[in-house]
Write a protein that holds these residues in place. Structure first.
Motif, PDB file in Angstrom:
ATOM      1  N   THR A  21      -3.669  15.392  -1.405  1.00  0.00           N
ATOM      2  CA  THR A  21      -4.546  14.184  -1.342  1.00  0.00           C
ATOM      3  C   THR A  21      -4.405  13.344  -2.633  1.00  0.00           C
ATOM      4  OG1 THR A  21      -6.333  15.347  -1.712  1.00  0.00           O
ATOM      5  CG2 THR A  21      -5.897  15.166   0.664  1.00  0.00           C
ATOM      6  N   GLU A  25      -1.675   9.508  -1.517  1.00  0.00           N
ATOM      7  CA  GLU A  25      -3.219   9.019  -1.149  1.00  0.00           C
ATOM      8  C   GLU A  25      -3.270   8.473   0.321  1.00  0.00           C
ATOM      9  OE1 GLU A  25      -3.883   6.242  -4.081  1.00  0.00           O
ATOM     10  OE2 GLU A  25      -3.574   7.635  -5.778  1.00  0.00           O
ATOM     11  N   ASN A  26      -2.346   7.742   0.796  1.00  0.00           N
ATOM     12  CA  ASN A  26      -2.435   7.040   2.009  1.00  0.00           C
ATOM     13  C   ASN A  26      -1.871   7.800   3.168  1.00  0.00           C
ATOM     14  OD1 ASN A  26      -3.680   4.969   1.033  1.00  0.00           O
ATOM     15  ND2 ASN A  26      -1.876   3.745   0.444  1.00  0.00           N
ATOM     16  N   ASP A  27      -0.670   8.718   2.996  1.00  0.00           N
ATOM     17  CA  ASP A  27      -0.136   9.380   3.790  1.00  0.00           C
ATOM     18  C   ASP A  27      -0.054  10.638   3.629  1.00  0.00           C
ATOM     19  OD1 ASP A  27       1.660   9.381   1.746  1.00  0.00           O
ATOM     20  OD2 ASP A  27       3.457   8.541   2.805  1.00  0.00           O
ATOM     21  N   SER A  30      -2.713  16.136   6.861  1.00  0.00           N
ATOM     22  CA  SER A  30      -4.183  16.641   7.197  1.00  0.00           C
ATOM     23  C   SER A  30      -3.836  18.363   6.799  1.00  0.00           C
ATOM     24  CB  SER A  30      -4.677  16.676   8.740  1.00  0.00           C
ATOM     25  OG  SER A  30      -3.694  17.491   9.275  1.00  0.00           O
ATOM     26  N   ARG A 113      10.515   8.471   0.294  1.00  0.00           N
ATOM     27  CA  ARG A 113      10.112   7.212   0.319  1.00  0.00           C
ATOM     28  C   ARG A 113      11.025   6.025  -0.264  1.00  0.00           C
ATOM     29  NH1 ARG A 113       4.039   6.088   0.983  1.00  0.00           N
ATOM     30  NH2 ARG A 113       4.552   4.242  -0.190  1.00  0.00           N
ATOM     31  N   TYR A 138       6.594   5.860   6.734  1.00  0.00           N
ATOM     32  CA  TYR A 138       5.474   5.924   6.042  1.00  0.00           C
ATOM     33  C   TYR A 138       4.295   5.155   6.212  1.00  0.00           C
ATOM     34  CZ  TYR A 138       8.373   9.321   3.546  1.00  0.00           C
ATOM     35  OH  TYR A 138       9.257  10.483   3.264  1.00  0.00           O
ATOM     36  N   GLN A 139       3.500   5.641   6.962  1.00  0.00           N
ATOM     37  CA  GLN A 139       2.242   4.688   7.259  1.00  0.00           C
ATOM     38  C   GLN A 139       1.048   5.245   6.600  1.00  0.00           C
ATOM     39  OE1 GLN A 139       2.318   1.921   9.131  1.00  0.00           O
ATOM     40  NE2 GLN A 139       4.578   2.179   9.372  1.00  0.00           N
ATOM     41  N   PRO A 140       0.047   4.514   6.216  1.00  0.00           N
ATOM     42  CA  PRO A 140      -0.121   3.050   7.007  1.00  0.00           C
ATOM     43  C   PRO A 140       0.729   2.044   5.853  1.00  0.00           C
ATOM     44  CG  PRO A 140      -2.135   3.670   5.559  1.00  0.00           C
ATOM     45  CD  PRO A 140      -1.222   4.861   5.624  1.00  0.00           C
ATOM     46  N   ASP A 141       1.325   2.701   4.764  1.00  0.00           N
ATOM     47  CA  ASP A 141       1.800   1.543   3.999  1.00  0.00           C
ATOM     48  C   ASP A 141       3.310   0.797   4.318  1.00  0.00           C
ATOM     49  OD1 ASP A 141       0.053   2.609   2.070  1.00  0.00           O
ATOM     50  OD2 ASP A 141       1.436   3.989   1.087  1.00  0.00           O
ATOM     51  N   ASN A 142       3.596   1.267   5.749  1.00  0.00           N
ATOM     52  CA  ASN A 142       4.842   0.872   6.220  1.00  0.00           C
ATOM     53  C   ASN A 142       6.054   0.741   5.288  1.00  0.00           C
ATOM     54  OD1 ASN A 142       6.030  -0.373   8.600  1.00  0.00           O
ATOM     55  ND2 ASN A 142       5.680  -2.570   7.567  1.00  0.00           N
TER      56      ASN A 142
END
Length: 168
Positions: A21, A25-27, A30, A113, A138-142
């Motif tokens: 995490t 950070e964004n992807d 869980s 990425r 890679y989401q939410p960064d698209n």
């Protein structure tokens, strides 16, 4: 600095997730997804730690390679900021490649990425080549993912790499 590697288990989940995490950070995966892979016999996850502190996980990496399958997939790899640029990523990758070979894989794939040139260079130095692109993977960064493949070298050509010690 030197590290020891050992097979990751569910008791390592909290330490892995702390790195996961903070780095992704964004992807980030869980905890449920990570726990599923840690318990899956088709997966092989490692954690790296300083020899004097086995509870301080400074990196981890995971491979999906069912025994007898000819292909494997690097699921994830992460190295703590403080441990970067010291060869730990390379060490983790070499250990996963070795395990994939033991399981019968002849090809390994991964996604990286498009905005991570450092990781791309590491994979290229290990022999991975670019074979495709996944737009907006890679989401939410698209951010696009570059798909890379390694033809696993025969054991003889790997003998020039430093020996790795992996504890179960």
């Amino acid at each position: 600095m030197t590290w020891q590697l050992r097979r990751a288990h569910e008791v390592d989940l909290a330490a892995i997730m702390q790195l996961e995490t903070s780095i992704f950070e964004n992807d980030a995966w869980s905890a449920t997804m990570m726990a599923r892979d840690l318990g899956d016999p088709a997966c092989y996850y490692l954690v790296a730690f300083p020899p004097d502190d086995p509870t301080r996980v400074e990196g981890y990496a995971g491979l999906l390679a069912p025994r007898g399958a000819t292909e494997g997939d690097i699921q994830t790899i992460a190295v703590a900021d403080a441990a970067r640029a010291r060869g730990l990523g390379r060490t983790l990758m070499q250990a996963l490649i070795s395990e994939a070979r033991k399981r019968g894989a002849r090809l390994i794939f991964l996604e990286v990425r498009a905005d991570n040139p450092g990781a791309q260079r590491l994979y290229e130095r290990l022999g991975f080549i670019e074979v495709g692109m996944r737009r907006g993977y890679y989401q939410p960064d698209n951010v696009d993912a570059i798909v890379m493949r390694l033809n696993i070298p025969e054991l003889e050509s790997m003998l020039t790499t430093p020996a790795l010690t992996v504890h179960s």
